[in-house]
Design a protein around this motif. Structure first.
Motif, short mmCIF file in Angstrom:
data_model
loop_
_atom_site.label_atom_id
_atom_site.label_comp_id
_atom_site.label_asym_id
_atom_site.label_seq_id
_atom_site.Cartn_x
_atom_site.Cartn_y
_atom_site.Cartn_z
N ILE A 147 0.84 -1.20 0.00
CA ILE A 147 0.00 0.00 0.00
C ILE A 147 0.87 1.25 0.00
O ILE A 147 0.62 2.21 -0.73
N ILE A 148 1.92 1.23 0.82
CA ILE A 148 2.84 2.37 0.86
C ILE A 148 3.51 2.55 -0.50
O ILE A 148 3.63 3.67 -1.01
N GLY A 149 3.94 1.44 -1.09
CA GLY A 149 4.57 1.51 -2.40
C GLY A 149 3.63 2.03 -3.47
O GLY A 149 4.03 2.83 -4.33
N LEU A 150 2.38 1.57 -3.44
CA LEU A 150 1.39 2.04 -4.41
C LEU A 150 1.13 3.53 -4.23
O LEU A 150 1.00 4.28 -5.22
N THR A 151 1.04 3.97 -2.99
CA THR A 151 0.83 5.40 -2.72
C THR A 151 1.97 6.23 -3.28
O THR A 151 1.76 7.30 -3.87
N LEU A 152 3.18 5.73 -3.13
CA LEU A 152 4.35 6.43 -3.67
C LEU A 152 4.28 6.49 -5.20
O LEU A 152 4.58 7.54 -5.80
N CYS A 153 3.83 5.40 -5.82
CA CYS A 153 3.71 5.39 -7.29
C CYS A 153 2.67 6.41 -7.76
O CYS A 153 2.88 7.11 -8.75
N VAL A 154 1.55 6.49 -7.04
CA VAL A 154 0.50 7.45 -7.40
C VAL A 154 1.02 8.88 -7.23
O VAL A 154 0.76 9.75 -8.08
N LYS A 155 1.76 9.12 -6.15
CA LYS A 155 2.31 10.46 -5.92
C LYS A 155 3.31 10.83 -7.02
O LYS A 155 3.34 11.98 -7.47
N LEU A 156 4.12 9.87 -7.44
CA LEU A 156 5.07 10.14 -8.52
C LEU A 156 4.34 10.41 -9.82
O LEU A 156 4.75 11.27 -10.62
N LEU A 157 3.24 9.68 -10.05
CA LEU A 157 2.46 9.87 -11.27
C LEU A 157 1.91 11.29 -11.35
O LEU A 157 1.89 11.91 -12.42
N PHE A 158 1.48 11.81 -10.21
CA PHE A 158 0.89 13.14 -10.17
C PHE A 158 1.84 14.19 -9.59
O PHE A 158 1.39 15.24 -9.11
#
Length: 551
Positions: A368-379
């Motif tokens: 979940i933490i990793g996915l959140t980081l990916c979403v933040k990088l995307l935006f």
């Protein structure tokens, strides 16, 4: 002019409303499951009563059927595999109880498997199947009483497949109802093997149906909403169509589909009949009379077996967790029973990334933490634009307060001067709100992913969080979330209107209170997202504060 603040508040409140609507604690409160083999005679009899539908005949002789039901209750067949503990009633060959040993009723009761299908005195949920038509086994005289060579079957160590055969002699036609169970799988293959040694053609249609009452065993609070409990089907017009108990009570629903499936959907789990994909199948859903009982089923094509030959009529029954990949393999669109709502097209890629990260790190919390980081990088760029706009607005807040005091109640003059200042300082009042609104569908889709993923059920994180699908037992994460939201507000421009300012000040407390009952996995996402946002926003705010103001 504070319309941009109103827009931001409206966006926050809209998000809050969506969270309230979808907010649920989902603590399954099913009755304590009894051992599959110890089901009472009375419950077995209840499960074997022939169902009434437009496709399936009703027994004419009730006393004969009662006697058969009493006999069948003494001959219940129990099956145990690594995926199932189930009971088959020889009267009709129905699955009258099914438990999932790899999924516990509760985290602290590993000896009690989660019971999906059940047929005790206070609940009815069955998987029924049979043959109807010219030579069908289910007739006006009643349902067939099958014979089995043994009453207990178990998938042994090293065995990948378990076959359970029920036998019936119909004159010179031998009928075998075969259940095939595969290790590690929740799909049950149901075959009717027809050995026609008569002098005439044999003809019948296969039907399969789910019979269930509308009882909902999910415990909810006053602020919570129940997860969806009801039927679902794929039609020529809709890939995934929900059909509630109320819909079935109002009108009988019929449709014909090439292949297709019929499912009973609940949180984390699903049961579904999947008939022959190569033929057109008739589906029907309706309520039974005035009782709290509903039928969801299919009737297949007419099958003929010539004299002296053998034939096979097949369907499959799935009963287990909402495993997206497995459901995709079984039938088109069956994976949509993992209900991500109208944002499924965003949610499915997010879940794929979540699962990919989990395969790397081996912990769903870290995933979940990793996915959140990916979403933040995307935006990242979009968020930076938003934070720059808010940082500039925050820097201009003293000037805005001064203008508001100078022009008093002259709203028109105040608006003119404020727009003039925006132009001079090169500030776009939409710059802080629009990027957030654009990201909102992704945040909501991620919310659906975390709420619908059975993989998070009973999955631990670290320390005190032993189950990411339920609330933090010590409310540590919600409190941390409230603190992060407070600091985020301090970095944002403060409303000039006192009422708006008070509302904004209350939001951290309101969200913290709500998040006390949110699943820990979802709160972990928001804590991570807020922490990353604070870091990015703090750096940008410092950079903007260091820039000289326009003169």
């Amino acid at each position: 002019m504070d319309w941009q603040k109103n827009l931001l508040i409206a966006a926050i409140l809209a998000t809050l409303l969506m969270l309230v609507i979808r907010w649920h604690e989902f603590q399954e409160q099913l009755p304590a499951p009894a051992a599959v083999a110890s089901q009472t005679s009375s419950s077995a009899a209840t499960g074997s009563v022939p169902v009434s539908s437009s496709e399936i005949p009703v027994a004419a002789n009730e006393s004969t059927e009662t006697a058969k039901a009493d006999l069948a209750a003494t001959q219940l067949i129990t099956v145990k595999t690594d995926s199932f503990e189930l009971t088959i009633n020889p009267l009709g060959g129905d699955i009258v109880q099914l438990a999932l040993p790899r999924h516990f009723l509760k985290l602290d009761t590993p000896d009690q498997p989660f019971v999906l299908l059940d047929n005790r005195n206070n609940h009815t949920y069955l998987a029924q199947s049979g043959l109807i038509g010219a030579n069908g086994t289910d007739t006006a005289a009643g349902r067939p009483l099958f014979r089995s060579e043994q009453q207990q079957y178990e998938l042994t160590e090293g065995q990948n497949e378990l076959v359970v055969d029920l036998h019936l002699q119909q004159g010179e036609v031998k009928i075998t109802k075969r259940f095939t169970f595969t290790r590690g799988d929740y799909l049950i293959k149901v075959d009717y093997l027809i050995d026609n040694q008569s002098a005439n053609n044999w003809s019948a249609q296969l039907y399969g149906q789910i019979k269930r009452d509308s009882q909902n065993f999910v415990k909810v609070s006053a602020l919570e909403m129940n997860p969806y409990l009801g039927a679902a089907i794929t039609t020529p017009d809709e890939k995934y169509k929900k059909i509630t108990f109320a819909d079935m009570a109002e009108n009988e629903i019929k449709t014909s589909v090439q292949g297709g499936w019929i499912a009973m959907v609940q949180h984390y789990f699903v049961s579904a009949w999947i008939p022959d994909a190569g033929s057109s199948n008739n589906y029907h859903l309706r309520k039974l009379g005035n009782n709290d009982m509903y039928l969801m089923g299919f009737t297949g094509k007419v099958n003929e077996v010539a004299p002296g030959t053998q034939g096979v009529i097949s369907a499959s029954f799935y009963a287990g967790p909402k495993d997206t990949e497995r459901l995709e393999e079984i039938s088109p669109y069956l994976d949509l029973t993992v209900d991500y709502g109208w944002l499924w097209w965003v949610a499915k890629p997010l879940f794929w990334v979540l699962k990919f990260i989990h395969n790397l790190v081996g912990n769903w919390g870290l995933a979940i933490i990793g996915l959140t980081l990916c979403v933040k990088l995307l935006f990242f760029k979009l968020s930076a634009t938003s934070y720059k706009s808010m940082a500039k607005m925050r820097k201009l807040a003293p000037k805005m307060a001064e203008m508001k005091e100078r022009y008093g109640d002259d709203r028109q003059k105040f608006s003119q001067e404020m727009m003039k200042m925006y132009k001079t300082e090169k500030v776009n009042p939409f710059g802080g709100c629009l990027p957030l609104l654009i990201q909102m569908p992704v945040f909501l889709a991620l919310y659906y992913v975390l709420m619908e993923s059975v993989e998070l059920r009973h999955s631990p994180f670290f320390g005190w969080i032993m189950d990411l699908s339920v609330k933090d037992p010590y409310f540590v994460l919600p409190i941390i979330y409230g603190i992060t939201m407070y600091f985020m507000q301090k970095l944002n421009p403060q409303p000039t209107d006192p009422m708006q300012a008070r509302i904004m000040q209350m939001l951290p407390f309101l969200f913290t209170f709500m998040f006390l009952w949110f699943p820990a996995g979802l709160v972990l996402y928001w804590v991570t997202n807020n922490t990353l946002s604070i870091a990015q926003q703090y750096i940008i705010t410092k950079q903007i504060d260091a820039e000289p103001s326009a003169k």
